[in-house]
Design a protein around this motif. Structure first.
Motif, PDB file in Angstrom:
ATOM      1  N   THR A  12      23.275  83.843  60.714  1.00 17.77           N
ATOM      2  CA  THR A  12      22.789  84.665  59.643  1.00 17.77           C
ATOM      3  C   THR A  12      22.171  83.999  58.596  1.00 17.77           C
ATOM      4  OG1 THR A  12      25.189  85.660  59.727  1.00 17.77           O
ATOM      5  CG2 THR A  12      24.134  85.909  57.689  1.00 17.77           C
ATOM      6  N   PRO A  13      21.204  84.500  57.792  1.00 15.65           N
ATOM      7  CA  PRO A  13      20.346  83.765  56.896  1.00 15.65           C
ATOM      8  C   PRO A  13      21.093  83.005  55.886  1.00 15.65           C
ATOM      9  CG  PRO A  13      19.389  85.982  57.199  1.00 15.65           C
ATOM     10  CD  PRO A  13      20.663  85.700  58.154  1.00 15.65           C
ATOM     11  N   CYS A  14      20.680  81.974  55.625  1.00 12.86           N
ATOM     12  CA  CYS A  14      21.369  80.843  54.907  1.00 12.86           C
ATOM     13  C   CYS A  14      22.569  80.125  55.378  1.00 12.86           C
ATOM     14  CB  CYS A  14      21.559  81.434  53.593  1.00 12.86           C
ATOM     15  SG  CYS A  14      21.739  80.438  52.095  1.00 12.86           S
ATOM     16  N   ILE A  15      22.870  80.167  56.383  1.00 15.51           N
ATOM     17  CA  ILE A  15      24.361  79.656  57.160  1.00 15.51           C
ATOM     18  C   ILE A  15      23.946  78.272  57.206  1.00 15.51           C
ATOM     19  CG2 ILE A  15      23.845  79.718  59.583  1.00 15.51           C
ATOM     20  CD1 ILE A  15      26.660  81.728  58.869  1.00 15.51           C
ATOM     21  N   GLY A  16      22.784  77.718  57.485  1.00 15.78           N
ATOM     22  CA  GLY A  16      22.599  76.341  57.892  1.00 15.78           C
ATOM     23  C   GLY A  16      22.085  75.985  59.017  1.00 15.78           C
ATOM     24  N   LYS A  17      21.322  76.923  59.379  1.00 15.28           N
ATOM     25  CA  LYS A  17      20.407  76.597  60.719  1.00 15.28           C
ATOM     26  C   LYS A  17      19.367  75.520  60.844  1.00 15.28           C
ATOM     27  CE  LYS A  17      18.696  80.850  60.640  1.00 15.28           C
ATOM     28  NZ  LYS A  17      19.651  81.540  59.590  1.00 15.28           N
ATOM     29  N   THR A  18      18.634  75.660  59.702  1.00 13.93           N
ATOM     30  CA  THR A  18      17.496  74.608  59.700  1.00 13.93           C
ATOM     31  C   THR A  18      17.838  73.188  59.494  1.00 13.93           C
ATOM     32  OG1 THR A  18      15.843  76.290  58.897  1.00 13.93           O
ATOM     33  CG2 THR A  18      15.162  73.902  58.318  1.00 13.93           C
ATOM     34  N   THR A  19      18.850  72.999  58.406  1.00 12.84           N
ATOM     35  CA  THR A  19      19.498  71.726  58.289  1.00 12.84           C
ATOM     36  C   THR A  19      20.074  71.117  59.575  1.00 12.84           C
ATOM     37  OG1 THR A  19      20.257  72.612  56.015  1.00 12.84           O
ATOM     38  CG2 THR A  19      21.390  70.507  56.783  1.00 12.84           C
ATOM     39  N   ARG A 102      29.929  80.706  59.387  1.00 12.12           N
ATOM     40  CA  ARG A 102      30.359  80.115  57.934  1.00 12.12           C
ATOM     41  C   ARG A 102      31.478  81.249  57.331  1.00 12.12           C
ATOM     42  NH1 ARG A 102      28.942  75.689  55.573  1.00 12.12           N
ATOM     43  NH2 ARG A 102      26.746  75.387  56.283  1.00 12.12           N
ATOM     44  N   SER A 114      21.076  79.638  46.400  1.00  9.70           N
ATOM     45  CA  SER A 114      19.650  79.671  46.818  1.00  9.70           C
ATOM     46  C   SER A 114      18.837  80.783  46.322  1.00  9.70           C
ATOM     47  CB  SER A 114      19.579  79.757  48.529  1.00  9.70           C
ATOM     48  OG  SER A 114      20.187  78.954  49.365  1.00  9.70           O
ATOM     49  N   TYR A 116      19.377  84.456  46.229  1.00  7.42           N
ATOM     50  CA  TYR A 116      19.333  85.503  47.041  1.00  7.42           C
ATOM     51  C   TYR A 116      19.704  86.631  46.014  1.00  7.42           C
ATOM     52  CZ  TYR A 116      19.278  83.757  51.818  1.00  7.42           C
ATOM     53  OH  TYR A 116      18.634  83.443  52.976  1.00  7.42           O
ATOM     54  N   LYS A 153      32.022  71.793  56.795  1.00  8.90           N
ATOM     55  CA  LYS A 153      31.624  70.716  57.562  1.00  8.90           C
ATOM     56  C   LYS A 153      30.300  70.232  57.030  1.00  8.90           C
ATOM     57  CE  LYS A 153      33.867  71.694  61.884  1.00  8.90           C
ATOM     58  NZ  LYS A 153      34.266  71.626  63.182  1.00  8.90           N
ATOM     59  N   THR A 154      30.364  68.838  57.305  1.00  2.91           N
ATOM     60  CA  THR A 154      29.068  68.127  57.090  1.00  2.91           C
ATOM     61  C   THR A 154      28.072  68.302  58.188  1.00  2.91           C
ATOM     62  OG1 THR A 154      29.807  66.028  57.842  1.00  2.91           O
ATOM     63  CG2 THR A 154      30.424  66.384  55.490  1.00  2.91           C
ATOM     64  N   THR A 155      26.817  68.165  57.925  1.00  8.71           N
ATOM     65  CA  THR A 155      25.799  68.144  58.888  1.00  8.71           C
ATOM     66  C   THR A 155      26.177  67.267  60.004  1.00  8.71           C
ATOM     67  OG1 THR A 155      24.081  68.680  57.339  1.00  8.71           O
ATOM     68  CG2 THR A 155      23.341  68.311  59.588  1.00  8.71           C
TER      69      THR A 155
HETATM   70  N1  LIG Z   1      26.598  71.149  56.030  1.00  9.30           N
HETATM   71  C1  LIG Z   1      26.317  71.837  55.019  1.00  9.30           C
HETATM   72  N2  LIG Z   1      26.889  71.466  53.939  1.00  9.30           N
HETATM   73  C2  LIG Z   1      26.681  71.853  52.449  1.00  9.30           C
HETATM   74  N3  LIG Z   1      25.567  72.461  52.504  1.00  9.30           N
HETATM   75  C3  LIG Z   1      24.660  72.881  53.414  1.00  9.30           C
HETATM   76  C4  LIG Z   1      25.145  72.279  54.696  1.00  9.30           C
HETATM   77  N4  LIG Z   1      24.058  73.044  55.590  1.00  9.30           N
HETATM   78  C5  LIG Z   1      23.183  73.622  54.935  1.00  9.30           C
HETATM   79  N5  LIG Z   1      23.419  73.384  53.615  1.00  9.30           N
HETATM   80  C6  LIG Z   1      22.650  74.238  52.470  1.00  9.30           C
HETATM   81  O1  LIG Z   1      22.611  75.695  52.708  1.00  9.30           O
HETATM   82  C7  LIG Z   1      21.348  75.985  52.346  1.00  9.30           C
HETATM   83  C8  LIG Z   1      20.897  76.750  53.463  1.00  9.30           C
HETATM   84  O2  LIG Z   1      20.684  75.929  54.755  1.00  9.30           O
HETATM   85  P1  LIG Z   1      19.558  76.049  55.400  1.00  9.30           P
HETATM   86  O3  LIG Z   1      18.221  76.162  54.957  1.00  9.30           O
HETATM   87  O4  LIG Z   1      19.602  75.114  56.621  1.00  9.30           O
HETATM   88  O5  LIG Z   1      20.029  77.628  56.218  1.00  9.30           O
HETATM   89  P2  LIG Z   1      18.972  78.347  57.286  1.00  9.30           P
HETATM   90  O6  LIG Z   1      20.122  79.115  57.963  1.00  9.30           O
HETATM   91  O7  LIG Z   1      18.222  77.699  57.943  1.00  9.30           O
HETATM   92  O8  LIG Z   1      18.352  79.691  56.192  1.00  9.30           O
HETATM   93  P3  LIG Z   1      17.263  80.591  56.380  1.00  9.30           P
HETATM   94  O9  LIG Z   1      17.826  81.614  57.215  1.00  9.30           O
HETATM   95  O10 LIG Z   1      16.696  80.873  55.123  1.00  9.30           O
HETATM   96  O11 LIG Z   1      16.242  79.739  57.194  1.00  9.30           O
HETATM   97  C9  LIG Z   1      20.580  74.666  51.759  1.00  9.30           C
HETATM   98  O12 LIG Z   1      20.585  74.936  50.519  1.00  9.30           O
HETATM   99  C10 LIG Z   1      21.489  73.642  52.493  1.00  9.30           C
HETATM  100  O13 LIG Z   1      21.067  72.490  51.772  1.00  9.30           O
END
Ligand SMILES: Nc1ncnc2c1ncn2[C@@H]1O[C@H](COP(=O)(O)OP(=O)(O)OP(=O)(O)O)[C@@H](O)[C@H]1O
Ligand SMILES: [Mg+2]
Length: 195
Positions: A12-19, A102, A114, A116, A153-155
């Motif tokens: 899902t958007p904002c879940i943490g994919k890119t990180t 998440r 973020s 939204y 969880k941490t990255t």
């Molecule tokens: N493990 C984590 N712990 C805490 N915060 C996190 C973690 N992973 C990501 N974040 C935070 O959550 C937010 C969304 O992360 P990210 O951009 O990686 O998500 P995304 O799934 O790629 O979003 P999008 O769908 O918009 O591309 C960011 O502010 C990021 O810093």
């Protein structure tokens, strides 16, 4: 030669994919593809969906370009990041699909942070609760799908979980979260599902 892995990181958007995907690509020394950037770079955008405030992708062209790119990379693993990655990357090219999950309460806090809009927030939370990305992934990639609950969880902890799956130290199944039940037990399901 070792088999080239093509790993999708979706959710899902904002879940943490890119990180997660960037950290994984670094760990594996893999080629990283972000589908939003990829669409811009190769001009695969048909237009804007004004109502949903999102871009409309030329799916056929994107599949072609992705196949071409994947085939042109021989000695490197590939990590592909995008919430529609499972629907768009051709099944035969893919070796692993990680669907990040998440807890909606935590996801809501991430989305608020973020910035939204209320509509997007509601739409995306409902998609998370109703397993939209997971269902899409299973439909296209069946046994290659690994669902990971990354709540709290941490990255680095997420990367350890992914590496355990890739190194076959850990079996990972699907159907591991039940957000409807979780929110129901908290007495807040209605609040999340109202339109
Ligand atoms: N493990 C984590 N712990 C805490 N915060 C996190 C973690 N992973 C990501 N974040 C935070 O959550 C937010 C969304 O992360 P990210 O951009 O990686 O998500 P995304 O799934 O790629 O979003 P999008 O769908 O918009 O591309 C960011 O502010 C990021 O810093
Ligand atoms: Mg992203």
């Amino acid at each position: 030669m070792r088999m080239k892995r093509v790993i999708l990181v979706t959710g899902t958007p904002c879940i943490g994919k890119t990180t997660t995907a960037k950290a994984l690509a670094e760990k594996l020394n893999a080629h990283y593809i972000n589908l939003t950037e990829f669409a811009k770079t190769y001009n695969l955008i048909l237009g804007e969906d004004k109502q949903r405030k999102s871009t409309i992708i030329d799916e056929q062209k994107m599949r072609q370009k992705l196949t071409q790119t994947i085939n042109s990379i021989n000695n490197q693993n590939i990590v592909i990041d995008g919430h529609y990655a499972a629907a768009i990357v051709p099944t035969r090219s893919v070796t692993h699909v990680f669907v990040l999950r998440r807890n909606p309460q935590e996801l809501k806090a991430f989305m608020e942070k973020s910035g939204y809009s209320q509509n997007k927030l509601q739409e995306n939370l409902q998609a998370e609760i109703l397993d939209v990305c997971l269902t899409e992934a299973i439909e296209a990639h069946a046994s290659k799908v690994y669902e990971l609950d990354i709540t709290g969880k941490t990255t680095q902890e997420v990367i350890v979980d992914i590496m355990d799956v890739l190194n076959m130290n850990k079996k990972c199944s699907v159907g591991i979260v039940d957000w409807i039940g979780t929110l129901e037990r908290e007495g807040i399901l209605d609040e999340y599902l109202k339109t």
